[in-house]
Design an enzyme around this catalytic site. Sequence first.
Site, PDB file in Angstrom:
ATOM      1  N   LYS A 188       0.746  -1.173   0.010  1.00  0.00           N
ATOM      2  CA  LYS A 188      -0.047  -0.220   0.101  1.00  0.00           C
ATOM      3  C   LYS A 188       1.018   1.226   0.074  1.00  0.00           C
ATOM      4  O   LYS A 188       0.370   2.369  -0.585  1.00  0.00           O
ATOM      5  CB  LYS A 188      -0.919   0.066   1.301  1.00  0.00           C
ATOM      6  CG  LYS A 188      -0.506  -0.020   2.610  1.00  0.00           C
ATOM      7  CD  LYS A 188      -0.011   1.280   3.337  1.00  0.00           C
ATOM      8  CE  LYS A 188       0.393   1.065   4.722  1.00  0.00           C
ATOM      9  NZ  LYS A 188       0.795   2.355   5.263  1.00  0.00           N
ATOM     10  N   THR A 245      -3.973   5.139   3.187  1.00  0.00           N
ATOM     11  CA  THR A 245      -2.701   5.671   2.781  1.00  0.00           C
ATOM     12  C   THR A 245      -2.834   6.346   1.240  1.00  0.00           C
ATOM     13  O   THR A 245      -1.876   7.328   1.191  1.00  0.00           O
ATOM     14  CB  THR A 245      -1.607   4.600   2.906  1.00  0.00           C
ATOM     15  OG1 THR A 245      -1.732   3.911   3.878  1.00  0.00           O
ATOM     16  CG2 THR A 245      -0.223   5.255   2.546  1.00  0.00           C
TER      17      THR A 245
END
Length: 337
Positions: A188, A245
């Site tokens: 991520k 994120t």
Amino acid sequence: MKRISIIGAGAWGTALALVAIRAGHGAIVWAHEPDVAETINRDHVNPVFLPGVALSPELTATGDLAVAANADALLLATPAQHFRSVVSRLAPNLRAGVPLLICSKGIETSSGALMSEVLADVVPAAPITVLSGPSFALEVAKDLPTALTLACRDAALGEALAQMLSSAHFRIYRTDDLVGAQIGGAVKNVIAIACGVVMGRGLGENARAALITRGLHEMTRLARAMGGRSETVMGLSGLGDLTLTCTGEQSRNLTLGMALGRGERIADILARRRSVAEGVATAASVTKLCRHLGIEMPISAAVDAVANHGADIKATIASLLARPASVEGDLPDDVRA
């Protein structure tokens, strides 16, 4: 478990120390930097890594790993590329059977190893667990609602650790998929850099949504290839962390990508930061793993090319957009892009 040590006094390690205290445990944090340990003990703040947050007077800091090792459980929150070095120094001081909870997110560049594999190599007999999921350190430190995944193959130990850390605003879900939980937390950060580049160049929210979605496919592809499960990647440690994120500007990886997209040099961006953006090193690790496993992750490869090899951003984006269109859903045995 009465005493918990956190190895690493960055933003995440400091926030986890507060989690331990709220859950009713004694907490000590090991700091690599003497000035950080001093200000935590003297002023009850960590202005370097977690500015603006008043720390509990119950929290103490040390620069001595032997002191930190004297605990009933250890939370390992050091940067991924320093993980092996710190754990190797910690290992001689560990008591047998003390659980080690990996809270670092990344893949070792030199070996392509997950943090659990590094830990098993350095401390073969230690019970290994992983804590991952959508968790900005500042929000955790402020006791805002957070839900995470705890991965552990020993169900009883996993339940005990989940109960150890849980509090009113800190909720933990359990899995036995160590690989899937770690791949989500690592990849991520790479996709977030890509999203940041798109935002820094003003390419719009449509492009960011496409990157998040296709990035999730890449994350799933790598997890499956390494023995993890798709459903883990669709949970908090994968999709949840990816969403946070790639959209929240507290993300160090997203803001690094934004700076790259605006035309700043990677060396200049990193030089003015003290906190680590794990996605830069992880992009290199993922690219090496893809070659070894025979899979394609074009977004991750593009981030590696731009962040680590100076590739032209405009040309790299054009190359991604020129890839042949493919079927959106991958079959379980299909590892094509």
